[in-house]
Design a protein around this motif. Structure first.
Motif, short mmCIF file in Angstrom:
data_model
loop_
_atom_site.label_atom_id
_atom_site.label_comp_id
_atom_site.label_asym_id
_atom_site.label_seq_id
_atom_site.Cartn_x
_atom_site.Cartn_y
_atom_site.Cartn_z
N LEU A 109 0.62 -1.14 0.31
CA LEU A 109 -0.09 -0.19 -0.30
C LEU A 109 0.51 1.74 0.15
O LEU A 109 0.30 2.42 -0.44
N LYS A 110 1.95 1.77 0.59
CA LYS A 110 2.53 2.16 0.68
C LYS A 110 3.37 2.95 -0.88
O LYS A 110 3.44 3.85 -1.16
N ASP A 111 3.72 2.05 -1.29
CA ASP A 111 4.52 1.67 -2.38
C ASP A 111 3.55 2.21 -3.60
O ASP A 111 4.13 2.87 -4.40
N GLU A 112 2.82 1.09 -3.45
CA GLU A 112 1.37 1.55 -4.74
C GLU A 112 0.72 2.56 -4.45
O GLU A 112 0.05 2.89 -5.30
N GLU A 113 0.04 2.91 -3.35
CA GLU A 113 -1.07 3.94 -3.46
C GLU A 113 -0.67 5.54 -2.33
O GLU A 113 -1.21 6.19 -1.98
N GLY A 143 0.26 1.61 10.25
CA GLY A 143 1.37 0.38 11.24
C GLY A 143 0.78 -0.44 11.02
O GLY A 143 -0.57 -0.58 10.81
N THR A 144 1.36 -1.47 11.84
CA THR A 144 0.97 -3.05 12.07
C THR A 144 -0.03 -2.78 12.74
O THR A 144 -1.65 -3.72 13.24
N SER A 145 -0.13 -1.98 13.49
CA SER A 145 -1.63 -1.93 14.84
C SER A 145 -3.03 -1.67 13.92
O SER A 145 -4.25 -1.40 14.35
N SER A 170 -8.45 -4.72 5.45
CA SER A 170 -9.46 -2.99 6.43
C SER A 170 -7.55 -2.74 6.58
O SER A 170 -7.27 -3.39 7.78
N VAL A 171 -7.53 -0.85 6.78
CA VAL A 171 -6.47 -0.40 7.38
C VAL A 171 -7.55 1.23 7.96
O VAL A 171 -8.21 1.15 7.05
N GLY A 172 -6.98 1.75 9.33
CA GLY A 172 -7.82 2.57 9.62
C GLY A 172 -7.42 2.83 11.15
O GLY A 172 -6.57 2.28 11.30
N PRO A 173 -7.79 3.82 11.82
CA PRO A 173 -7.42 4.47 13.01
C PRO A 173 -6.76 3.03 14.19
O PRO A 173 -8.02 1.83 14.07
#
Length: 352
Positions: free
Chosen positions: A17-21, A26-28, A193-196
């Motif tokens: 996600l960091k490289d492409e978007e 973080g992992t949490s 899913s990524v988020g808070p």
């Protein structure tokens, strides 16, 4: 597997996600599950209490069902062809004051259309400004952003996501993503899913009770696969080309039919594997004198007479009399497209 997903897979997804978007989490702040569906369900459950209002546009994928599951209030926006069936900030603005969740999808299922940069920026700004008005102890307004098809954009269409456009919306945004659609791997049940971190933690607790973990073998395989960036680029280059060709050839066929005076239309394809088409036959009569009374009968007629299986927008929450449909090219063979258009032409010309 670990309740939040194996660490090697979470790290592989975050790197991807960091490289492409350009999304840096973080992992949490990431949760892995057996596809996108349990994650959407968990997000609704984690955010919404009984009676909380959920804003969503129709047609859209299952927002009506998830809102029903949590006994939320349905704030339904009837999106229109004029905006490619994507909701606008002006559509949403009257309802944000009393809402808890806005659910959006881009590229969108079922329409195959996308948010333009300014459209999404304006919606993000609404959410940011609304949350500034809410007191410290008051529940915030969250954004669920389903970007399942974000790699599959065509031509000059570019995918935009909320946090990349507005950093201040990060504490309120939950992304949904998976391998199933973009990598043609619907049988591989791995989504994320990524988020808070606080919302992700609540979602993890919910899915732990449900038992919606992605299988261990599939997690290991996806972690390995996401590291093969050049192979992914090669695959996507060909995959996108093949999908785009199918979508545009069918779209061109519908334009020809429309120009012949037949009661059909289509929106130019932008993304995903779907074409938005219009088949407006309600009220017409078949050769045996039977009147086609509603869209359900239109759907049946097109299937029986043209051999074409399409899904009406009312299956995605729109009005029952909505003449627009989702056409998927998921199983489409290029060599059959001309025949399909020809059969549809014959079926349409039988009506009066």
């Amino acid at each position: 597997p670990a309740a939040e997903g194996n660490l090697d897979l979470r790290e592989a997804i975050l790197s991807f996600l960091k490289d492409e978007e350009g999304l840096d989490y973080g992992t949490s702040e990431i949760l892995v599950a057996s596809g996108g569906r349990p994650l959407i369900y968990a997000a609704f459950r984690a955010i919404c209490d009984k009676g909380d209002n959920v804003i969503y546009a129709v047609p859209s994928w299952n927002n009506n069902h998830y809102t029903h599951f949590v006994e939320g209030g349905h704030i339904v926006i009837q999106a229109t062809a004029e905006n490619n069936f994507m909701p606008t900030a002006d559509d949403i603005k009257p309802y944000v004051k009393n809402a808890t969740l806005i659910s959006l999808c881009s590229p969108q299922n079922p329409t195959g259309t996308t948010f333009r940069k300014q459209q999404l920026e304006e919606i993000c700004d609404l959410i940011i400004e609304e949350n500034k008005k809410r007191s410290e102890g008051e529940k915030k307004l969250y954004l669920l952003f389903d970007q399942m098809y974000w790699h599959l954009t065509f031509g000059n269409i570019k995918h935009y996501d909320p946090v990349s456009l507005r950093k201040d919306i990060r504490p309120y945004t939950i992304y949904i993503d998976a391998v199933s659609k973009v990598f043609a791997a619907t049988g591989i049940r791995v989504g994320w899913s990524v988020g808070p971190a606080d919302i992700i933690s609540k979602m993890k607790a919910i899915l732990t009770h449900i038992g919606a973990w992605a299988p261990m073998a599939e997690q290991k395989a996806v972690a390995y696969f996401l590291g093969k960036r050049e192979s992914i680029k090669t695959f996507l280059s060909n995959f996108k080309k093949e999908i785009e060709e199918r979508l545009h050839r069918i779209y061109d066929g519908f334009v020809v039919l429309r120009n012949e005076g037949l009661p059909v239309d289509a929106i130019a394809p932008e993304a995903a594997i779907y074409l938005t088409i219009k088949i407006d036959l309600a009220g017409k009569k078949t050769i045996d004198g039977k009147t086609i009374d509603d869209q359900s009968e239109v759907t049946s007629y097109i299937l029986s007479e043209a051999g074409l299986a399409v899904v009406p927008f009312y299956a995605f929450g729109a009005d029952r009399n909505n003449p627009w449909y989702r056409l998927s090219v998921g199983t489409c063979k290029k060599e059959e497209i001309d025949e399909m258009i020809g059969k549809l032409r014959e079926a349409l010309k039988k009506l009066n």
